[in-house]
Design an enzyme around this catalytic site. Structure first.
Site, PDB file in Angstrom:
ATOM      1  N   ARG A  47       0.879  -1.209   0.049  1.00 51.39           N
ATOM      2  CA  ARG A  47       0.060   0.017   0.128  1.00 51.39           C
ATOM      3  C   ARG A  47       0.804   1.422   0.052  1.00 51.39           C
ATOM      4  NH1 ARG A  47      -3.818  -1.940   4.769  1.00 51.39           N
ATOM      5  NH2 ARG A  47      -1.972  -2.501   5.519  1.00 51.39           N
ATOM      6  N   LYS A 155       3.971 -16.914   8.205  1.00 53.40           N
ATOM      7  CA  LYS A 155       3.585 -17.331   9.478  1.00 53.40           C
ATOM      8  C   LYS A 155       2.814 -15.971  10.095  1.00 53.40           C
ATOM      9  CE  LYS A 155       5.510 -17.385  13.354  1.00 53.40           C
ATOM     10  NZ  LYS A 155       6.591 -16.754  14.253  1.00 53.40           N
ATOM     11  N   GLU A 223      16.572 -18.121  23.116  1.00 53.71           N
ATOM     12  CA  GLU A 223      16.918 -16.540  22.393  1.00 53.71           C
ATOM     13  C   GLU A 223      17.177 -15.776  23.535  1.00 53.71           C
ATOM     14  OE1 GLU A 223      15.052 -15.043  18.828  1.00 53.71           O
ATOM     15  OE2 GLU A 223      13.229 -16.668  19.782  1.00 53.71           O
ATOM     16  N   ASP A 242       4.138 -18.166  18.917  1.00 60.49           N
ATOM     17  CA  ASP A 242       5.184 -17.779  17.967  1.00 60.49           C
ATOM     18  C   ASP A 242       6.117 -18.710  17.628  1.00 60.49           C
ATOM     19  OD1 ASP A 242       6.668 -15.543  17.103  1.00 60.49           O
ATOM     20  OD2 ASP A 242       8.235 -15.701  18.516  1.00 60.49           O
ATOM     21  N   HIS A 247       7.420 -24.144  14.594  1.00 56.71           N
ATOM     22  CA  HIS A 247       8.823 -24.239  14.459  1.00 56.71           C
ATOM     23  C   HIS A 247       9.080 -25.519  15.321  1.00 56.71           C
ATOM     24  CE1 HIS A 247       9.098 -20.599  12.585  1.00 56.71           C
ATOM     25  NE2 HIS A 247       9.347 -19.875  13.453  1.00 56.71           N
ATOM     26  N   LYS A 348      12.593 -16.197  25.429  1.00 55.05           N
ATOM     27  CA  LYS A 348      13.243 -15.093  24.987  1.00 55.05           C
ATOM     28  C   LYS A 348      14.108 -14.717  26.276  1.00 55.05           C
ATOM     29  CE  LYS A 348      10.944 -13.754  21.125  1.00 55.05           C
ATOM     30  NZ  LYS A 348      11.698 -14.009  19.799  1.00 55.05           N
TER      31      LYS A 348
HETATM   32  C1  BG6 Z   1      10.311 -16.265  14.234  1.00 58.71           C
HETATM   33  C2  BG6 Z   1       9.765 -15.970  15.517  1.00 58.71           C
HETATM   34  O1  BG6 Z   1       9.499 -17.211  13.735  1.00 58.71           O
HETATM   35  O2  BG6 Z   1      11.397 -16.991  14.695  1.00 58.71           O
HETATM   36  C3  BG6 Z   1      10.817 -14.901  16.393  1.00 58.71           C
HETATM   37  O3  BG6 Z   1       8.556 -15.000  15.228  1.00 58.71           O
HETATM   38  C4  BG6 Z   1      11.973 -15.619  16.669  1.00 58.71           C
HETATM   39  O4  BG6 Z   1      10.074 -14.304  17.470  1.00 58.71           O
HETATM   40  C5  BG6 Z   1      12.440 -16.187  15.189  1.00 58.71           C
HETATM   41  O5  BG6 Z   1      13.091 -14.617  17.207  1.00 58.71           O
HETATM   42  C6  BG6 Z   1      13.556 -17.479  15.621  1.00 58.71           C
HETATM   43  O6  BG6 Z   1      13.962 -17.743  14.485  1.00 58.71           O
HETATM   44  P1  BG6 Z   1      15.826 -17.991  14.529  1.00 58.71           P
HETATM   45  O7  BG6 Z   1      15.757 -18.881  13.194  1.00 58.71           O
HETATM   46  O8  BG6 Z   1      16.372 -16.834  14.651  1.00 58.71           O
HETATM   47  O9  BG6 Z   1      15.909 -19.005  15.436  1.00 58.71           O
END
Ligand code: BG6
Length: 510
Positions: A47, A155, A223, A242, A247, A348
């Site tokens: 947009r 996603k 993370e 998330d 994943h 996190k």
């Molecule tokens: C994303 C999440 O799908 O994957 C994030 O939305 C996350 O919150 C990320 O930080 C982690 O991906 P990777 O590849 O850095 O482990």
């Protein structure tokens, strides 16, 4: 190498961060490795009012995520790459007629001789997936008589089982399931794919891969970063939606699945669905209470630097009850895995960034070496997804000298030792697969729904259950103390360091 047809890639939501951060660098890598078809162009649509040249400036010339890759190139080469990119302003709404867009696509197809193969990449908020699919269909842009049409969706795929189902049926009104590619970037990681190879290309692991030899399975995704500037999105999502629903359950499905009859996409995906459908769904409050833990990171000082607590992050409600830490214990109801507990956690603001799968084997059923030294000497297979990607086997060896003292030894393989081999980045691999029509590493509708089926009761319990706790943990720590209770009785979580071969408990405050 598989053949890649000439094609056009149309990115919806092209002015967003994903295009700059992941897609354009992935396209550049494909070009550099001669993996793009001869005639290939990208049309960005969103947009934002931009010209083709503004778009090129944003995604190529001034793209900080591309800078390193292109800084040594001549201006002419950079221009050559930038000339693959075009832009179409959609006006104020995605839900509009796509006739102008279609005209631009046709003009570019002719100009660049790409033929009529098109990938539509939906990098938009999920609420727009269905309207975009509908408008594409209505404008005749899903006509496959002279070239295939594929739809990649980003996603989050759903917010709950109900919304995921609605999204699937919504999109499937306009595109066939075999045209839909639901992206999960963890499946694009080499080390995640290597789970299949470790299990099914070796004869030394698979015979042990069952309840007779495996004591429990532990998966950690940590993370070190907090939610940063994504608080607005994250606060409506949380760790379970998330990371876990997509994943981590994808990783679980690869650990749990039965051997597929071949490596064909549907053979692999059929087994993954079966695996996800065998997760024991937790129904009653007591089970949910004892097998799930959620927590939020609190204010902390890491390396002398004051860090926000989750509730102080931009875009996060001051009284938010969104989890940044989730640990779940569960079982798989099938022949192979009966009674083997799985412990999966994601969070996190942990001490380090790491993702790994640990297969804990049972101690030998008849122990001839008595004594304390046998404690915690069980065999482990650690499959390191990231960083220091590799595989580690821990096993007991005799300490030289009198008697039979047992010590733990490591057998390790690090991907970095394959210096000659270039590891493809997740988006690069997945994009190339979609360009070639290979959906193996994309999630099918029934996979996504099976994952939601398991996650939904946990989310409902966390939202509506009685006496549900939200624990706090100091940023830079391995989560709340209570998380140890979950794994109690069988040992501790393996709190890994950034290097694969380090022993548990090692902790890095980055
Ligand atoms: C994303 C999440 O799908 O994957 C994030 O939305 C996350 O919150 C990320 O930080 C982690 O991906 P990777 O590849 O850095 O482990």
């Amino acid at each position: 190498m598989n053949k890649t047809d000439n094609q056009l890639l149309l990115i919806f939501g092209a002015s967003g961060d994903l295009t700059r951060r992941k897609l354009v660098p992935a396209i550049y890598n494909l070009l550099e490795n001669n993996q793009l078809p001869e005639n290939f162009i990208v049309l960005g649509a969103s947009r934002t009012n931009m010209s083709d040249e503004d778009f090129r400036t944003s995604v190529v010339f001034e793209n900080k995520f591309l800078k390193k890759k292109i800084e040594s190139l001549s201006e002419e080469k950079i221009r050559e790459f930038a000339d693959h990119f075009y832009y179409q302003d959609l006006g104020s709404d995605y839900d509009t007629s796509y006739d102008t867009l279609n005209a631009k696509v046709k003009e570019l197809q002719q100009q660049h001789n790409t033929g009529e193969n098109v990938i539509y990449y939906l990098s938009t908020p999920p609420a727009l997936f269905e309207p975009v699919a509908k408008n594409l269909k209505e404008a005749g842009m899903n006509d496959q008589s002279n070239g295939w049409k594929r739809l990649i969706v980003e996603k989050p795929f759903g917010y709950s089982l109900e919304t995921a189902k609605a999204m699937n049926t919504g999109i499937q009104q306009y595109f066939e399931e075999d045209q839909i590619y639901r992206i999960d970037h963890y499946l694009g990681k080499e080390t995640v794919q290597n789970l299949l190879v470790t299990r099914f290309a070796n004869s030394i692991f698979e015979p042990l891969w069952n309840r007779n030899y495996i004591h429990h399975v532990e998966i950690t995704n940590a993370e070190s970063d907090g939610v940063g500037k994504r608080g607005g999105y994250y606060d409506g999502s949380g760790a379970l939606r998330d990371m876990f629903q997509n994943h981590l359950l994808q990783i679980v499905s690869l650990v749990v699945m039965e051997p597929p009859i071949s490596s064909a996409p549907e053979d692999i995906r059929n087994e993954k669905v079966k695996a996800l459908k065998s997760l024991r769904i937790m129904k009653d409050e007591e089970t949910l209470k004892t097998n799930t833990i959620r927590a939020q990171y609190m204010e902390s000082t890491i390396d002398g630097e004051k860090m926000n607590g989750y509730r102080q992050e931009e875009g996060v409600a001051k009284d938010s009850t969104t989890e940044t830490y989730a640990a779940i214990k569960f079982f798989i109801d099938n022949w192979r895995w009966r009674d083997v507990p799985f412990y999966v956690r994601t969070a996190k603001r942990m001490p380090t960034k790491v993702t790994e799968v640990v297969i804990h084997f049972k101690t030998p059923h008849h122990n001839i070496f008595h004594g304390k030294q046998m404690n915690n000497k069980d065999n482990k297979l650690v499959i390191r997804i990231q960083p220091d990607e590799g595989i580690l086997v821990k096993f007991g060896v005799k300490v030289p000298g009198q008697g039979f003292l047992v010590e733990r030894a490591n057998l390790d393989f690090h991907y970095s030792s394959l210096a000659e081999t270039k590891v493809m980045q997740a988006y690069e691999r997945l994009l190339l697969d979609a360009m070639q029509g290979d959906a193996t590493l994309y999630a099918r509708a029934d996979e996504v729904e099976a994952a939601w089926e398991f996650v939904d009761p946990i989310l409902n319990y966390w939202k509506n259950g009685e006496d549900v706790r939200m624990y706090g943990y100091a940023g830079g720590m391995w989560g709340p103390e209570n998380a140890d209770e979950l794994i109690d009785g069988i040992g501790n979580w393996r709190n890994p360091g950034p290097n694969l071969s380090e022993d548990p408990g090692y902790c890095v405050i980055c």
